[in-house]
Motif scaffolding. Structure first.
Motif, PDB file in Angstrom:
ATOM      1  N   GLU A  72       0.842  -1.370  -0.229  1.00 56.56           N
ATOM      2  CA  GLU A  72       0.213   0.237  -0.274  1.00 56.56           C
ATOM      3  C   GLU A  72       0.754   1.069  -0.155  1.00 56.56           C
ATOM      4  O   GLU A  72       1.387   2.303  -0.774  1.00 56.56           O
ATOM      5  CB  GLU A  72      -0.909   0.043   1.411  1.00 56.56           C
ATOM      6  CG  GLU A  72      -1.896  -1.356   0.945  1.00 56.56           C
ATOM      7  CD  GLU A  72      -3.135  -0.691   2.283  1.00 56.56           C
ATOM      8  OE1 GLU A  72      -4.136  -1.529   2.842  1.00 56.56           O
ATOM      9  OE2 GLU A  72      -2.076  -0.348   3.648  1.00 56.56           O
ATOM     10  N   GLU A  97       1.140   4.231  -3.419  1.00 55.91           N
ATOM     11  CA  GLU A  97       0.696   5.291  -2.225  1.00 55.91           C
ATOM     12  C   GLU A  97       1.788   6.345  -2.825  1.00 55.91           C
ATOM     13  O   GLU A  97       1.468   6.517  -4.135  1.00 55.91           O
ATOM     14  CB  GLU A  97       0.832   6.073  -1.296  1.00 55.91           C
ATOM     15  CG  GLU A  97       0.600   7.324  -0.365  1.00 55.91           C
ATOM     16  CD  GLU A  97      -1.058   8.236  -1.626  1.00 55.91           C
ATOM     17  OE1 GLU A  97      -1.214   8.241  -1.743  1.00 55.91           O
ATOM     18  OE2 GLU A  97      -2.222   7.643  -2.147  1.00 55.91           O
ATOM     19  N   ARG A 114       1.392   6.373  -6.866  1.00 54.87           N
ATOM     20  CA  ARG A 114       0.384   7.685  -7.281  1.00 54.87           C
ATOM     21  C   ARG A 114       1.012   8.438  -6.981  1.00 54.87           C
ATOM     22  O   ARG A 114       0.307   9.403  -8.095  1.00 54.87           O
ATOM     23  CB  ARG A 114      -0.901   7.121  -6.297  1.00 54.87           C
ATOM     24  CG  ARG A 114      -2.271   7.819  -6.888  1.00 54.87           C
ATOM     25  CD  ARG A 114      -2.978   7.507  -5.968  1.00 54.87           C
ATOM     26  NE  ARG A 114      -4.024   6.491  -5.694  1.00 54.87           N
ATOM     27  CZ  ARG A 114      -5.000   6.070  -5.928  1.00 54.87           C
ATOM     28  NH1 ARG A 114      -5.177   6.716  -6.892  1.00 54.87           N
ATOM     29  NH2 ARG A 114      -4.899   4.348  -6.234  1.00 54.87           N
TER      30      ARG A 114
END
Length: 594
Positions: free
Chosen positions: A105, A109, A112
């Motif tokens: 995760e 992130e 992104r």
């Protein structure tokens, strides 16, 4: 929800001064226990918007919007619950608890965020090519020819991709962005000789999320070559269903007017903004989605679809009406004259003419009905039957029987078919399909004592907010009578659930409710409970609930009897007997009736 989240929410709720926060958006003046101002959610000149610091709530007596501080921020900022909490937390210096994230995760992130940075840097490069190089002159001329000013270019960060296979890859490479990163962002592709620019010789239109982050691009050619538009491929961060082009610019105008005009393409939206029409967004094609409707519902009450007037645009408008209505939005369809698209029309005829088109927009279900009729053959009975069958799904989506009845009346006139026959088909379809409202009689009007009945329901709930233990005494009666609106029913059900867990507070009840029920709860909390014994008040309100229930039943069966009699249906006598039985019941309980 875990304990850390609940603690954080309550910490923010306790710290946030609702008067201080709302007064930063709306001028407020103290009068009595409330602070008053003009509602920011609908246009008004006389203040009807009240903020009660003691109850930590707001309520508009005009549009009936209401709730707590979180609801206000969600509505005014057009954001979700978590973003509203974070915004308030930042305002009061409350640290946001970090959720434990996996390594995957955290890496996702980071990727992104890097994509956002890559896109942002690419947008600056494209804009520099447009405004500061000779290569951009043809694109500037093209934009000027479409009425796009320097101000609009800046607002939408419009740029130009030069006609080169390596300009972007080379330039961003020098700034530390690898070719693989550009490929991940959809800006470059890999060929036999290495990476090359995906967009060439195109006007570049950045696509931003509601927070203004660039998640993708649309590139438009300057001539008639194809494809006319080249778009970033869909990814986890660029999903058209969750985006509306121009929302980052239009949200203030949409929130202020409570209306959103929805067009198909980038240039339609940009041209309308250039003409001074600010509440416009584009669905980036004709496939309007539920996620887009939910995004609009946070800040608008009405949507006006202004798609192209070709057959594809009209078919898409028919589908869009159902999706927007399901989200709770009012819907109208604007037809651009002469078969023009919004971009072409506003450039030739100007803002005022376009706004007249919007003002004349057709109600959504009426458009669906008319379009279905136009696509069918109503010159013979078989064709009319097919058309009615195709229209029934739109009627079943109506939020009330009264609304459906009016559409049925007009449809019967349009097709020269007996209204009762269409109404009967509607009831059969509702029963077979399990329509949400499961209407029994589409001709049911609002009863004369609806206001008195709902007032009793709201006062009953107001008493229960003060003394929730009394809810147990209402279960039998409410189980039989129900409430006049689903919002009031939800308030009662959630109150009982929380009380059964010995966990009732007004804040927890509010948090458990849907948006419309939160507004209804705020309205209930503005009511003054008459002085007196709570048990006696409760008994009086329950008695009114029962009376309202019997009166609803009487009207339902009386109107069914009337309709069956007109159509010579043998069920007429059964309904007549039932109406007399209900009338006798009301007389026995309450004295003479009618």
């Amino acid at each position: 929800m875990d304990g850390a989240f609940e603690n954080f929410k309550e910490q923010v709720r306790s710290a946030a001064d609702i008067v201080e926060v709302i007064s930063s958006y709306v001028p407020l003046k103290k009068r009595g226990q409330n602070f008053w101002g003009c509602c920011p959610f609908h246009g008004e000149k006389t203040p009807s918007f009240a903020v009660n610091p003691g109850k930590n709530m707001f309520y508009c007596f005009g549009c009936h919007e209401g709730g707590d501080i979180f609801k206000f921020i969600m509505k005014i900022e057009g954001c979700g619950f978590m973003d509203a909490m974070k915004l308030l937390a930042g305002r009061y210096g409350i640290p946001v608890p970090e959720k434990q994230r996996t390594a995957a995760e955290i890496e996702q992130e980071k990727q992104r965020e890097r994509i956002y940075q890559t896109n942002g840097t690419a947008a600056k490069f494209f804009q520099a090519c447009l405004l500061k190089t000779a290569y951009g002159q043809s694109a500037l001329a093209y934009l000027a020819g479409r009425g796009i000013t320097k101000e609009i270019i800046d607002s939408f960060s419009i740029g130009y991709a030069v006609n080169s296979f390596g300009a972007l890859v080379t330039s961003l490479g020098k700034r530390g962005y690898g070719a693989q990163e550009l490929e991940a962002a959809g800006l470059a592709a890999k060929g036999k000789s290495g990476f090359y620019d995906k967009f060439r010789n195109r006007v570049m239109i950045p696509i931003k999320d509601p927070k203004g982050r660039i998640v993708g691009f649309g590139g438009r050619v300057l001539d008639n070559s194809t494809p006319k538009y080249l778009n970033t491929s869909e990814t986890a961060w660029f999903n058209k269903r969750r985006l509306l082009f121009g929302m980052d610019i239009a949200y203030k105008a949409i929130r202020s007017s409570r209306q959103a005009i929805i067009v198909e393409g980038y240039m339609d939206a940009i041209s309308l903004h250039a003409a001074g029409i600010g509440n416009v967004v584009a669905s980036m094609g004709t496939a309007f989605a539920q996620e887009q409707a939910a995004l609009l519902k946070r800040m608008a009450d009405e949507t006006v679809f202004c798609y192209d007037s070709d057959s594809a645009g009209r078919r898409a408008s028919v589908r869009a009406v159902s999706i927007a209505r399901e989200a709770g939005l009012k819907v109208r369809i604007a037809g651009v004259p002469e078969g023009k698209d919004p971009d072409e029309f506003v450039r030739h005829h100007g803002k005022e003419a376009f706004m007249q088109v919007i003002a004349a927009a057709q109600e959504g279900v009426d458009f669906q009905i008319e379009e279905t009729i136009l696509q069918g053959d109503v010159t013979n009975l078989a064709g009319k039957v097919d058309v009615v069958s195709n229209i029934l799904p739109f009627l079943l989506e109506c939020k009330s029987e009264i609304e459906a009845a009016e559409h049925i009346r007009r449809l019967a006139q349009r097709l020269t078919i007996d209204e009762g026959l269409i109404a009967e088909e509607y009831r059969k379809a509702a029963k077979k399909g399990g329509a949400k409202n499961e209407p029994v009689n589409v001709r049911l009007p609002q009863r004369k004592q609806a206001n008195a009945g709902q007032q009793a329901e709201e006062l009953l709930l107001a008493v229960l907010l003060e003394q929730p233990l009394l809810a147990y005494e209402c279960l039998e009666t409410v189980g039989r009578t129900g409430f006049s609106t689903p919002q009031l029913a939800q308030i009662f059900d959630k109150l009982c659930e929380l009380q059964a867990k010995d966990a009732f507070t007004v804040d927890k009840l509010n948090d458990a409710l849907e948006d419309a029920a939160q507004s209804a709860l705020a309205g209930i909390r503005t009511r003054q409970i008459p002085s007196g014994d709570a048990n006696k008040l409760l008994a009086d309100y329950l008695r009114q609930l029962q009376r309202s229930y019997w009166e609803r039943e009487y009207e339902k069966h009386r109107l069914l009897a009337d309709e069956y009699e007109r159509s010579s249906d043998e069920r007429f006598m059964d309904e007549l007997v039932e109406t007399q039985r209900i009338k006798d019941e009301i007389k026995k309980l309450y004295g003479n009736y009618k």
